[in-house]
Motif scaffolding. Sequence first.
Motif, PDB file in Angstrom:
ATOM      1  N   ALA A 140      10.954  84.652  39.724  1.00  0.00           N
ATOM      2  CA  ALA A 140      10.298  83.931  38.637  1.00  0.00           C
ATOM      3  C   ALA A 140       9.939  82.531  39.089  1.00  0.00           C
ATOM      4  N   MET A 141       8.946  81.965  38.421  1.00  0.00           N
ATOM      5  CA  MET A 141       8.596  80.570  38.604  1.00  0.00           C
ATOM      6  C   MET A 141       9.002  79.840  37.337  1.00  0.00           C
ATOM      7  N   ILE A 142       9.971  78.969  37.472  1.00  0.00           N
ATOM      8  CA  ILE A 142      10.561  78.264  36.339  1.00  0.00           C
ATOM      9  C   ILE A 142      10.105  76.821  36.363  1.00  0.00           C
ATOM     10  N   GLY A 143       9.668  76.289  35.239  1.00  0.00           N
ATOM     11  CA  GLY A 143       9.302  74.885  35.227  1.00  0.00           C
ATOM     12  C   GLY A 143       8.686  74.433  33.918  1.00  0.00           C
ATOM     13  N   VAL A 147       3.835  68.724  36.299  1.00  0.00           N
ATOM     14  CA  VAL A 147       3.217  69.172  37.553  1.00  0.00           C
ATOM     15  C   VAL A 147       3.261  70.690  37.678  1.00  0.00           C
ATOM     16  N   MET A 148       4.354  71.321  37.237  1.00  0.00           N
ATOM     17  CA  MET A 148       4.430  72.774  37.329  1.00  0.00           C
ATOM     18  C   MET A 148       3.591  73.451  36.267  1.00  0.00           C
ATOM     19  N   GLU A 150       0.756  72.400  35.388  1.00  0.00           N
ATOM     20  CA  GLU A 150      -0.577  72.392  35.987  1.00  0.00           C
ATOM     21  C   GLU A 150      -0.716  73.517  37.008  1.00  0.00           C
ATOM     22  N   VAL A 151       0.352  73.776  37.764  1.00  0.00           N
ATOM     23  CA  VAL A 151       0.336  74.890  38.718  1.00  0.00           C
ATOM     24  C   VAL A 151       0.137  76.211  37.980  1.00  0.00           C
ATOM     25  N   PHE A 152       0.876  76.395  36.882  1.00  0.00           N
ATOM     26  CA  PHE A 152       0.764  77.636  36.103  1.00  0.00           C
ATOM     27  C   PHE A 152      -0.656  77.803  35.553  1.00  0.00           C
ATOM     28  N   LYS A 153      -1.239  76.706  35.077  1.00  0.00           N
ATOM     29  CA  LYS A 153      -2.608  76.763  34.563  1.00  0.00           C
ATOM     30  C   LYS A 153      -3.583  77.172  35.670  1.00  0.00           C
ATOM     31  N   SER A 154      -3.372  76.613  36.841  1.00  0.00           N
ATOM     32  CA  SER A 154      -4.258  76.935  37.965  1.00  0.00           C
ATOM     33  C   SER A 154      -4.174  78.409  38.328  1.00  0.00           C
ATOM     34  N   ILE A 155      -2.966  78.954  38.325  1.00  0.00           N
ATOM     35  CA  ILE A 155      -2.788  80.382  38.609  1.00  0.00           C
ATOM     36  C   ILE A 155      -3.557  81.210  37.588  1.00  0.00           C
ATOM     37  N   GLY A 156      -3.424  80.848  36.313  1.00  0.00           N
ATOM     38  CA  GLY A 156      -4.116  81.583  35.256  1.00  0.00           C
ATOM     39  C   GLY A 156      -5.625  81.510  35.381  1.00  0.00           C
ATOM     40  N   ARG A 157      -6.135  80.331  35.760  1.00  0.00           N
ATOM     41  CA  ARG A 157      -7.582  80.162  35.848  1.00  0.00           C
ATOM     42  C   ARG A 157      -8.190  80.907  37.025  1.00  0.00           C
ATOM     43  N   ASN A 317      12.633  67.216  35.636  1.00  0.00           N
ATOM     44  CA  ASN A 317      12.880  67.969  34.405  1.00  0.00           C
ATOM     45  C   ASN A 317      13.154  69.448  34.652  1.00  0.00           C
ATOM     46  N   ASP A 318      12.864  69.913  35.868  1.00  0.00           N
ATOM     47  CA  ASP A 318      13.020  71.337  36.160  1.00  0.00           C
ATOM     48  C   ASP A 318      14.305  71.669  36.905  1.00  0.00           C
ATOM     49  N   VAL A 319      14.975  70.673  37.459  1.00  0.00           N
ATOM     50  CA  VAL A 319      16.083  70.951  38.375  1.00  0.00           C
ATOM     51  C   VAL A 319      17.202  71.719  37.683  1.00  0.00           C
ATOM     52  N   LEU A 320      17.621  71.269  36.513  1.00  0.00           N
ATOM     53  CA  LEU A 320      18.712  71.960  35.827  1.00  0.00           C
ATOM     54  C   LEU A 320      18.269  73.322  35.296  1.00  0.00           C
TER      55      LEU A 320
END
Length: 478
Positions: A140-143, A147-148, A150-157, A317-320
Amino acid sequence: MIDILLIDDDDRLRTSFEKVLTDEGYALKSASSCEDGLELLREFAPSIVILDVRMPGMSGLEMLKTIRQLDTQMPVIIMTAFSTTETAIEATKLGAYDYVIKPFKTREMLELIEQALSAGSLMRSKVSIDDSPQSTKGDAMIGQSRVMQEVFKSIGRVAETNATVLIRGASGTGKELVARAIYQHSKRNNKPFTVINCVAIPENLLESELFGYEKGAFTGADRRKIGRIEQASGGTILLDEIGDMPAGTQAKILRLLQEKSMERLGGNEVIPVDIRVLAATNKNLEEALATGRFREDLYYRMRVVTIELPPLCERENDVLLLAEYFLNRFAREFGVTNPGLSDEAKSAILTHSWPGNVRELANTLQKALIFSRGYQITPGDIFQHEFQESTTGSEISIETVLAEYIRSEMKTKNHKEFLTYIRDFVSRLTIEEVLKLTGGNRSQAAKLLGVTRPTLHAQLNKYGLGSAQSKDADEAES
């Protein structure tokens, strides 16, 4: 155990295969005709099919068409004693992973089986994009960080387009997971997904691996060989570590992108190829351009769409969230309860720089879960190795730690086959550490462990390690 279906009318070959594959840790079911093989295929779900071309009744190529109708992602290896150009090309067009000419060397066949299994695992292993670490299973990609997102949006686009994508980021940030997510959300997700590591393959072999070759192209080329690009036609290929690709191969990849065609080594035939190209690198390509190590024209062709993966230190914000995801995941895999993190451990995780990014976080928490012995995880569990390296006094021996773990497990767990449980625990841990030592190189790991590569592959699947520890998939961000 990995199930293999063999379909061949040669009784001696089936008997020989059964002995060899069983010795390597595989489970084999076989049939002497395609009709009987089809019944077996419908009864159980093999990980791979090995199929002869010339069979009584339904032919091997007809069987391959039927398999593709039932399962578009099933790896199929074709065998034939009658090497013809037409058979090879037709089998490739129909989606065969590869084909071999009889008689063949057992070791080469075992290596091909391992490669096909790895390719099948990549296609089938889904990558979810989620911000709920409690319920997320598998890769999984968790975030929740900006910044993440934006990564998820880019994957979707970009996923449903055919655009070339360049995925950039430091080692351990999750570049291959991004590539797999793009593939799985694309219109090509029922076609092959092939990963080529441009560093793992020797420079003199990379071109022939990618483009194939004609008979007589070089010394030892005694037959035509279809390359990975041609095999993946209709699907997607990930060129991992493209920043390290040799200049000659860069020129051929540029032609592939510009003209949608290629030539095999030693050949004159221009072969049209319908393939989507993804690329990943942790190198500074701009610096490589300035020094002439990377072609400028290929650079601009590759970066039609660029996805930049941030280092973990920029994802506070994603580390934990990631820590919770990994602990839940490893707890499920180990069959234990997630003891959670102490407040001090959370603070330690947040203040650590994590130079190895998400991969380092995952490996560290896996060890912490093991050595916490069921108690809430503390900073000492997380950074135990650093503490031991800085301690000048006596260190606790591995025998002591393992003995404490065994006593704790006997008191708190009710394992029906306790010795098997402990043996599997130690075997899994050993394999993981050896793979880390070799940088995920399975060939080297198998040599260090004193086992064959197929045996190692069977152990990886047995313990749920799969591609997560392989060189091709070690970019895991999850």
